[in-house]
Enzyme design. Structure first.
Site, short mmCIF file in Angstrom:
data_model
loop_
_atom_site.label_atom_id
_atom_site.label_comp_id
_atom_site.label_asym_id
_atom_site.label_seq_id
_atom_site.Cartn_x
_atom_site.Cartn_y
_atom_site.Cartn_z
CG ASN A 76 22.18 -7.70 -11.28
OD1 ASN A 76 21.10 -8.01 -11.79
ND2 ASN A 76 22.71 -6.50 -11.41
CE LYS A 130 24.80 -6.44 -14.54
NZ LYS A 130 25.80 -5.48 -14.86
CG HIS A 160 22.58 -2.22 -10.63
ND1 HIS A 160 23.10 -1.75 -11.81
CD2 HIS A 160 23.33 -3.28 -10.25
CE1 HIS A 160 24.13 -2.52 -12.15
NE2 HIS A 160 24.30 -3.45 -11.22
CD GLU A 201 23.93 -2.43 -15.40
OE1 GLU A 201 22.96 -3.21 -15.29
OE2 GLU A 201 25.11 -2.82 -15.43
CD GLU A 258 27.18 -3.83 -8.06
OE1 GLU A 258 27.49 -5.01 -8.23
OE2 GLU A 258 26.30 -3.26 -8.72
N GLY A 278 31.17 -4.83 -15.26
CA GLY A 278 31.19 -5.36 -16.62
C GLY A 278 32.40 -4.96 -17.43
CB SER A 283 35.03 -7.04 -13.15
OG SER A 283 34.48 -6.24 -14.18
C1 PEP Z 1 26.58 -5.76 -11.45
O1 PEP Z 1 26.19 -5.14 -12.41
O2 PEP Z 1 25.91 -5.81 -10.41
C2 PEP Z 1 27.88 -6.45 -11.56
C3 PEP Z 1 28.54 -6.65 -10.47
O3 PEP Z 1 28.29 -6.80 -12.82
P1 PEP Z 1 29.66 -7.54 -13.22
O4 PEP Z 1 29.95 -8.61 -12.21
O5 PEP Z 1 29.41 -8.12 -14.59
O6 PEP Z 1 30.74 -6.50 -13.24
#
Ligand code: PEP
Length: 275
Positions: free
Chosen positions: A33, A35, A117, A119, A186, A192, A231
């Protein structure tokens, strides 16, 4: 043997065989992803450097303006990579400034769409009903939804994780009967933040998610891939890959660099590297 006991045993055996059949259908995915990151030149450099693999499903979800250029780039570099949108609208077309339809995603070569997601739930106030509309529309159009669910830190601290996941899954999958979708667990606090969920915690939560899916979809839930996201990097990926209910990962930050994304892909791939 008493007929009732015989029937009971027959049912147990039938269920075990059915479970195995559905489990065997389960695919492993490593999904990026991106983003709101990368230009066409940066995406081109990324794919030039990415080894990729045939023995695992790799999907990249870039920002919408990069979808078609990337479709051309992966064709040119002959990379075995699927393409996905980061969002999709529930309507066919019309006056929805800034939105993207399923037809548009398909037109530029997408097979997948990330939906729900955190976000988008947080910044664009997407609720379970909107997410349900998007999942339905994506399925109708033949796109595979990558449905994201997960609890916030506050909800985790209040011990509400299962309650939140159950609400999100029942809401997003209302009136849906197919198992042609991917779930990404998630936890919002892990995205993040560098604070990934331990593999044990993720496995336990994935098993819970599967039990909810089974309530919604019956035995077919066994065939749904449930990915962990939050992460993930080249160092912790192996821990997740060993867990029976973790069928791959959704990767944000570590998917922006070809070498670190390749490290994660190699962990989930089954055969020898094709370097
Ligand atoms: C995401 O936002 O889908 C995600 C998994 O981000 P990160 O790997 O940076 O935590």
């Amino acid at each position: 043997m008493e007929p009732s006991i015989e029937n009971y045993i027959k049912n147990l055996v039938r269920d075990a065989i059915l479970n195995l059949q559905f489990q065997n259908d389960r695919q492993t995915y490593v999904i990026a992803n991106w983003k709101m990151n990368k230009t066409i030149a940066e995406a081109s450099e990324f794919f030039q450097n990415l080894n990729g693999r045939q023995d695992v499903n790799i999907v990249v979800c870039p920002p919408a303006p990069l979808l078609y250029p990337i479709q051309l780039i992966i064709e040119q570099f002959k990379k075995p990579i699927g393409l996905g949108g980061q969002n999709v609208h529930w309507e066919e077309k019309g006056a929805y400034t800034g939105e993207i339809s399923t037809e548009m995603l398909k037109d530029v070569g997408c097979e997948y769409a990330i939906i729900g997601h955190s976000e988008r739930r947080q910044y664009f106030l997407e609720d379970d009903a909107a997410i349900n509309g998007k999942v339905k529309k994506a399925l109708k159009a033949g796109l595979i939804p990558i449905l994201c669910v997960g609890e916030t830190l506050e909800e985790k601290n209040l011990l509400q994780t299962e309650q939140v996941l159950s609400r999100q899954l029942f809401g997003a999958l209302k009136d849906i009967e197919t198992s042609q979708l991917i779930i990404a667990y998630e936890p919002v606090w892990a995205i993040g933040s560098g604070q990934s969920a331990t593999a044990d915690l993720a496995e336990q939560t994935h098993a819970y998610i599967r039990s909810v899916l089974e309530r919604v979809l019956g035995k077919r839930a066994e065939s749904i891939s449930i990915l962990y996201g939050g992460s993930v990097n080249g160092e912790n990926a192996a821990d997740y890959s060993r867990m029976p209910n973790i069928d791959g990962v959704l990767v944000g930050g570590a998917s922006l660099n070809a070498a670190s994304f390749d490290e994660i892909i190699d962990v989930f791939a089954k055969g020898e590297p094709n370097k």
